[in-house]
Design an enzyme around this catalytic site. Structure first.
Site, PDB file in Angstrom:
ATOM      1  N   ARG A  45      41.981   3.699 -74.606  1.00  0.00           N
ATOM      2  CA  ARG A  45      42.401   3.504 -73.119  1.00  0.00           C
ATOM      3  C   ARG A  45      43.903   3.003 -72.833  1.00  0.00           C
ATOM      4  O   ARG A  45      44.214   3.105 -71.785  1.00  0.00           O
ATOM      5  CB  ARG A  45      41.401   2.295 -72.790  1.00  0.00           C
ATOM      6  CG  ARG A  45      41.492   2.094 -71.218  1.00  0.00           C
ATOM      7  CD  ARG A  45      40.143   1.574 -70.537  1.00  0.00           C
ATOM      8  NE  ARG A  45      39.602   0.457 -71.421  1.00  0.00           N
ATOM      9  CZ  ARG A  45      40.187  -0.699 -71.570  1.00  0.00           C
ATOM     10  NH1 ARG A  45      41.266  -1.215 -70.873  1.00  0.00           N
ATOM     11  NH2 ARG A  45      39.447  -1.776 -72.257  1.00  0.00           N
ATOM     12  N   TYR A  96      45.696  15.685 -47.386  1.00  0.00           N
ATOM     13  CA  TYR A  96      44.641  15.968 -48.269  1.00  0.00           C
ATOM     14  C   TYR A  96      43.469  15.372 -47.941  1.00  0.00           C
ATOM     15  O   TYR A  96      43.117  14.095 -47.947  1.00  0.00           O
ATOM     16  CB  TYR A  96      44.827  16.262 -49.663  1.00  0.00           C
ATOM     17  CG  TYR A  96      43.485  16.299 -50.571  1.00  0.00           C
ATOM     18  CD1 TYR A  96      42.751  17.470 -50.664  1.00  0.00           C
ATOM     19  CD2 TYR A  96      43.156  15.095 -51.437  1.00  0.00           C
ATOM     20  CE1 TYR A  96      41.606  17.527 -51.521  1.00  0.00           C
ATOM     21  CE2 TYR A  96      41.980  15.388 -52.144  1.00  0.00           C
ATOM     22  CZ  TYR A  96      41.284  16.530 -52.127  1.00  0.00           C
ATOM     23  OH  TYR A  96      40.122  16.634 -52.889  1.00  0.00           O
ATOM     24  N   ASP A 167      52.640  14.493 -52.832  1.00  0.00           N
ATOM     25  CA  ASP A 167      51.516  15.258 -53.458  1.00  0.00           C
ATOM     26  C   ASP A 167      52.068  16.618 -53.376  1.00  0.00           C
ATOM     27  O   ASP A 167      52.168  17.261 -52.402  1.00  0.00           O
ATOM     28  CB  ASP A 167      50.383  14.992 -52.636  1.00  0.00           C
ATOM     29  CG  ASP A 167      49.347  15.614 -53.324  1.00  0.00           C
ATOM     30  OD1 ASP A 167      49.580  16.610 -53.952  1.00  0.00           O
ATOM     31  OD2 ASP A 167      48.082  15.288 -53.041  1.00  0.00           O
ATOM     32  N   LYS A 192      44.216  21.715 -60.465  1.00  0.00           N
ATOM     33  CA  LYS A 192      44.490  22.906 -59.809  1.00  0.00           C
ATOM     34  C   LYS A 192      45.348  23.825 -60.699  1.00  0.00           C
ATOM     35  O   LYS A 192      44.825  24.066 -61.615  1.00  0.00           O
ATOM     36  CB  LYS A 192      45.053  22.685 -58.445  1.00  0.00           C
ATOM     37  CG  LYS A 192      44.210  21.239 -57.746  1.00  0.00           C
ATOM     38  CD  LYS A 192      42.988  21.752 -57.022  1.00  0.00           C
ATOM     39  CE  LYS A 192      42.101  20.658 -56.589  1.00  0.00           C
ATOM     40  NZ  LYS A 192      42.744  19.867 -55.628  1.00  0.00           N
TER      41      LYS A 192
HETATM   42  C1  LIG Z   1      42.478  18.491 -55.328  1.00  0.00           C
HETATM   43  C2  LIG Z   1      43.644  17.655 -54.530  1.00  0.00           C
HETATM   44  C3  LIG Z   1      43.697  16.107 -54.847  1.00  0.00           C
HETATM   45  C4  LIG Z   1      42.807  15.211 -55.708  1.00  0.00           C
HETATM   46  O1  LIG Z   1      42.479  15.903 -56.815  1.00  0.00           O
HETATM   47  P1  LIG Z   1      41.281  15.821 -57.879  1.00  0.00           P
HETATM   48  O2  LIG Z   1      41.828  16.306 -59.231  1.00  0.00           O
HETATM   49  O3  LIG Z   1      40.111  16.459 -57.220  1.00  0.00           O
HETATM   50  O4  LIG Z   1      40.631  14.283 -57.957  1.00  0.00           O
HETATM   51  C5  LIG Z   1      44.812  15.558 -54.360  1.00  0.00           C
HETATM   52  N1  LIG Z   1      45.777  16.279 -53.574  1.00  0.00           N
HETATM   53  C6  LIG Z   1      45.547  17.448 -53.177  1.00  0.00           C
HETATM   54  C7  LIG Z   1      46.666  18.017 -52.331  1.00  0.00           C
HETATM   55  C8  LIG Z   1      44.485  18.204 -53.703  1.00  0.00           C
HETATM   56  O5  LIG Z   1      44.575  19.710 -53.468  1.00  0.00           O
END
Ligand SMILES: *Cc1c(COP(=O)(O)O)cnc(C)c1O
Length: 385
Positions: A45, A96, A167, A192
Site C-alpha cells: 500500500r 466532468y 484534468d 481512458k
Molecule cells: C473518466 C473521467 C474521470 C474519472 O476517471 P475514472 O477512471 O472513471 O475514475 C475524470 N475526469 C474526466 C475528464 C474523465 O473523463
C-alpha cells in the site's frame, strides 16, 4: 531518460529497469502485499515496483512526479480532498460529472465552496478566481469539448497566487502538458487513453513539486486508493502504444467530424479539430492535436439520438472513451449529467478503419431517420442502460 526525446519515444522507452543479463525488458507483474524489509516499498500500500515503472513513464511525459491511483476519481480526489475545510474552488460549469458531484457534495456538507464558471471566458474566470484556493480546469471538457485558454488562465491564476489543477484526460499526455504551462497538478483518468483498451480503471496525478508529490503518495497510502498490480502492468503496456493509437484515432476523428458536419441530419458537431469550432484556434495554440473524442447533435431529438446509437454495429453503445474500440452514447441519458443537449451523442473514435466506421455511422443515421425503424431501435434492450 533525456528530456529532449520526443514524446512518442518516451512513451516506449521510459519506465524500464537498467539492463541486466537475462533481465526482462518490461517491468513484470509483481503480485505481493509485502516485501522483505530494507527496500523502499516494504508494504504494497506504500509502494510497488509496478507503480514506480508506470509513474516514471507518465512523469517523464508530463514533466513532473507522477503518482498512480486506483481510478481517475481517486486522482482528482487526491487534490480536492486535501483542501482545507471552507476552501473555495473555481470550476467549469461543464466539468466532468464525477468531479461536479464531488464538488456539489462537498458544498452540501459545508466542506468546500465552489464558484462555477464558463472557462472559455478567460476574464470572467480570472475575476472569480481572485481570492479562491484552487482553480480546477479541464480541457477539452468532457463531453462538450470546449477549450479554455489554458496558457492565459494558468498565468492569470498564478498572478493571483491561486494554484491550478488541470484534468487533461480527454487530451492525454500526448497532446497536452499542463505542468509546462505552469499548472501545479495535471490529472488523468488513465482508464481512458493511457491504458487504452477498456479493460481497467486507473488514475494518475502529476506535479512538478517534489514535496507535493510526497503528500500525494501519503494521501494514497492512508486513503488506500492504490492501483492493482495487474492494472498497473496493463496501463504501462497500454501507454507504449498511446502515440500510435492517438495518431490513428485522431486522424479517424478528424475525417468523421468533417463528414458528420456535412451530413444533412446533423445539426452540430463539436470537435476542436474542425476549423470553425470555437475551440479550434486555442487547441492549436497549446495542444499537439484535437484528440479523438467528438460530440454531435442529430436532428430529431433524444429518441433519434438513441436510435442512432442502437443502430450502429461497430460503435458500441457504451460510456467512457480512450479505447481502441469506437463507442458512442447519448450523454444526457445519465441523470447526473447536466447542461448537455438531449440529443448530444459523444463519440470515442477508435482505431478501426475509418471507411468502415463511416459506413456504420452513415447507415445508422439513415435507418434512424425512418420513424418505424426508430421506434424499434429505441426499444432495443440496451436502451435500459
Ligand atoms: C473518466 C473521467 C474521470 C474519472 O476517471 P475514472 O477512471 O472513471 O475514475 C475524470 N475526469 C474526466 C475528464 C474523465 O473523463
Amino acid at each position: 531518460m533525456p528530456r529532449s526525446l520526443n514524446r512518442a519515444t518516451i512513451a516506449i522507452a521510459a519506465g524500464r529497469q537498467a539492463p541486466t543479463p537475462d533481465g526482462p525488458l518490461s517491468e513484470p507483474i509483481t503480485l505481493a502485499s509485502t516485501f522483505h524489509a530494507g527496500g523502499p516499498n516494504g508494504y504494497a500500500r506504500d509502494g510497488h515496483p509496478g507503480w514506480a515503472a508506470f509513474e516514471e513513464a507518465i512523469g517523464t511525459l508530463d514533466g513532473g512526479h507522477a503518482v498512480a491511483f486506483s481510478t481517475g476519481m481517486a486522482a482528482c480526489s487526491a487534490v480536492l480532498d486535501e483542501l482545507p475545510v471552507g476552501a473555495t474552488v473555481v470550476a467549469p460549469h461543464e466539468v466532468y460529472m464525477g468531479v461536479r458531484q464531488l464538488l456539489e457534495e462537498a458544498q452540501g456538507g459545508g466542506r468546500l465552496d465552489t464558484r462555477w464558471v464558463d472557462i472559455t471566458d478567460t476574464a470572467a474566470t480570472l475575476a472569480v478566481t481572485e481570492g479562491a484556493d484552487l482553480l480546477w480546469l479541464e480541457t477539452p471538457l468532457n463531453p462538450l469539448l470546449s477549450v479554455g485558454d489554458l496558457p492565459a488562465l494558468i498565468a492569470g491564476a498564478r498572478d493571483l497566487d491561486v494554484p491550478v489543477a488541470v484534468d487533461a484526460t480527454v487530451a492525454s499526455p500526448m497532446l497536452l502538458r499542463p505542468l509546462e504551462l505552469g499548472a501545479t497538478w495535471s490529472v488523468h483518468s488513465a482508464t481512458k487513453f493511457i491504458a487504452g483498451h477498456t479493460d481497467l480503471l486507473m488514475g494518475v496525478t502529476v506535479t512538478a513539486d517534489a514535496r507535493e508529490a510526497q503528500r500525494l503518495r501519503h494521501h494514497r497510502e492512508i486513503r488506500g486508493a492504490t492501483p492493482g498490480a495487474l492494472e498497473t502492468f496493463l496501463a504501462l503496456r497500454g501507454l507504449r502504444t498511446l502515440p500510435l493509437r492517438m495518431e490513428r484515432a485522431q486522424a479517424n476523428a478528424l475525417a468523421l467530424a468533417h463528414r458528420l458536419a456535412a451530413h444533412p441530419d446533423v445539426e452540430r458537431v463539436r470537435y476542436p479539430g474542425l476549423p470553425d469550432d470555437p475551440g479550434h484556434d486555442r487547441a492549436h495554440a497549446f495542444m499537439d492535436g484535437p484528440g479523438a473524442v467528438l460530440s454531435f447533435e442529430v436532428e430529431g431529438g433524444a429518441q433519434r439520438a438513441d436510435a442512432v446509437c442502437h443502430a450502429c454495429e461497430l460503435f458500441a453503445y457504451a460510456t467512457s472513451f480512450g479505447g481502441v474500440e469506437s463507442t458512442m452514447e447519448r450523454r444526457a441519458r445519465w441523470p447526473q449529467e447536466r447542461g448537455v443537449p438531449d440529443a448530444l451523442i459523444r463519440v470515442n473514435v477508435g482505431c478501426e478503419d475509418v471507411e468502415d466506421l463511416w459506413a456504420d455511422l452513415e447507415a445508422a443515421l439513415r435507418v434512424s431517420g425512418d420513424p418505424r425503424r426508430q421506434e424499434a431501435l429505441g426499444a432495443a434492450p440496451s436502451s435500459r442502460g
